[in-house]
Enzyme design. Sequence first.
Site, PDB file in Angstrom:
ATOM      1  N   GLY A  35      33.832  40.638  33.746  1.00  0.00           N
ATOM      2  CA  GLY A  35      33.625  39.681  34.829  1.00  0.00           C
ATOM      3  C   GLY A  35      32.641  40.205  35.849  1.00  0.00           C
ATOM      4  O   GLY A  35      32.458  41.414  36.010  1.00  0.00           O
ATOM      5  N   GLY A  37      31.138  39.429  39.979  1.00  0.00           N
ATOM      6  CA  GLY A  37      31.380  38.744  41.236  1.00  0.00           C
ATOM      7  C   GLY A  37      30.418  39.217  42.288  1.00  0.00           C
ATOM      8  O   GLY A  37      30.760  40.039  43.131  1.00  0.00           O
ATOM      9  N   GLY A  38      29.167  38.733  42.235  1.00  0.00           N
ATOM     10  CA  GLY A  38      28.189  39.168  43.216  1.00  0.00           C
ATOM     11  C   GLY A  38      27.904  40.647  43.034  1.00  0.00           C
ATOM     12  O   GLY A  38      27.416  41.086  42.004  1.00  0.00           O
ATOM     13  N   SER A  39      28.216  41.446  44.052  1.00  0.00           N
ATOM     14  CA  SER A  39      27.998  42.888  43.985  1.00  0.00           C
ATOM     15  C   SER A  39      29.118  43.610  43.254  1.00  0.00           C
ATOM     16  O   SER A  39      29.003  44.794  42.955  1.00  0.00           O
ATOM     17  CB  SER A  39      27.868  43.455  45.405  1.00  0.00           C
ATOM     18  N   THR A  40      30.209  42.917  42.990  1.00  0.00           N
ATOM     19  CA  THR A  40      31.343  43.546  42.317  1.00  0.00           C
ATOM     20  C   THR A  40      31.315  43.256  40.820  1.00  0.00           C
ATOM     21  O   THR A  40      30.725  42.275  40.376  1.00  0.00           O
ATOM     22  CB  THR A  40      32.673  43.052  42.901  1.00  0.00           C
ATOM     23  N   LYS A  57      38.405  46.455  39.093  1.00  0.00           N
ATOM     24  CA  LYS A  57      37.399  45.830  39.952  1.00  0.00           C
ATOM     25  C   LYS A  57      36.657  46.929  40.692  1.00  0.00           C
ATOM     26  O   LYS A  57      37.251  47.707  41.441  1.00  0.00           O
ATOM     27  CB  LYS A  57      38.045  44.863  40.940  1.00  0.00           C
ATOM     28  N   ASP A 147      40.226  30.724  48.207  1.00  0.00           N
ATOM     29  CA  ASP A 147      39.328  30.468  47.078  1.00  0.00           C
ATOM     30  C   ASP A 147      40.121  30.143  45.815  1.00  0.00           C
ATOM     31  O   ASP A 147      39.787  30.600  44.721  1.00  0.00           O
ATOM     32  CB  ASP A 147      38.416  31.672  46.835  1.00  0.00           C
TER      33      ASP A 147
END
Length: 504
Positions: A35, A37-40, A57, A147
């Site tokens: 997965g 998530g932007g910078s993650t 993560k 979210d």
Amino acid sequence: MGSGSQQKSEKLRSKPPFSEMENFHAQYEMLGTIGHGGSTKVKLARHRLTGTHVAVKMIPKREYWCKPLMSEAELLMMADHPNIISLLQVIETKKKVYLIMELCEGKSLYQHIRNAGYLQEDEARALFKQLLSAINYCRNQGIVHRDLKPDNIMVEKDGRVKIIDFGLGIQVKPGQKLNLFCGTYPFSAPEVLLSRPYDGPKIDVWTLGVVLYFMVTGKIPFDAASIEKLRKQIVAGKYSVPCRLSVKLHHLITLLMTDNPELRPTVAEVMMHPWVTKGSGVFPDPCEEQIPLKPDPAIVKAMGHIGFQAQDIEDSLRQRKFNETMASYCLLKKQLLKECDRPIRAQPMNPSVTPFPSLVDTPTFHLGLRRRETEPTSLRLSANRQMSVCGRSTSKKRDRSFSWPGVLSRPINITPTMDQTHTCTRSVPCINSNFCIIHPNSSDESTEGHTSASAEDKPVRSRGWPRGIKGWTSKIGNAMRKLCCCIPSNETSHLGQRRVSPKK
């Protein structure tokens, strides 16, 4: 929010951030990316000691990041609910923070609905009740997710729901209004799009309505060819409901997506709705411990054979330190429960593999996987330690976007079809000038993930661990299996062979 959780939150903020570094690769083997998530990034990893798969993560630490009142790690430390993803361990290095979490063996709710087209009301009710239980628990803890969407809800093979990704989450006090506008556009409440101070729990209720609509129809209630048209639809609360839905379900959806937040019900009120309570009013037990306060003596004994101390195990669980000891215990317990639930069947023996030792065969454990006294143990991060980390879930691929001045940026291509909507509806991080300074040279760091791994992220041999770690991993796995009377002693483990779904 209860006084207990408030005191816990204050402790989290009062303690200085942890300072010791710990090598991630000494405990976990990276297997791949599941997965973005932007910078993650979210990685699939294997816990070396137990062989159990986990989700990791990876959050870069950057000076120009937004610094929220509470980080995702702190929120997950507070949460202990069967329908919320469990945090097992936190490891910090100079450049990154690793959140080690349980791995959901299933699909996202989006993929689940995509495969089914839409859900019948009975199945939707079973899943929705679990969501209500989790969000009601969050409300009691003062946690707002902000979210909720099908991508952030996992459905496991046994039908259990898990809410993931608290990157935009925040803890609030009763009656507190929020001003940071973030989330995913088609799932956002009207008051958020109108840039008004909003009540956190009420926007989660609105989003529950959008998610429920998606579950029973296979599409989102608001769709438009442009952001402005989509915004007008949401603010006006204009959407159509298929006539095949029952009257009670239609009524519930209407209540959840009430455009006036003052008239919108609370989660507790939603849990009493006739459609929700139809058949059985039983909800998942929020008191079901995911991380036990008191360890199982049998597991403690097994861990003692490989160098863990009983008192350290007890302290790690009771104080929720989220260290190596706590993670190892939780993963061993999960492994044991999984083995006990597996049907009994004979397995062929591999003649080239030495039979595993049992707990009663004490001589075979004198060379256990012990740690040296000088070896740094896991990061002693208790539930009252603070992290300056801001995890955010955004799109891997970005479309053309426009910005609300000083507030947030969202994708502009929003189309009616489910696939395209899923592609374009990505989370937007909090961007506020009071909390975030954009570094002018961010391009170099943004490409960090595409370059070679840094020295600290390269696998190294764990200090104090003897050679043949794979053999000892098998030993502890079989030793735990001996604790479960329903498993034959000669059965080989199948851990890691199940197909898993990525989590965002």
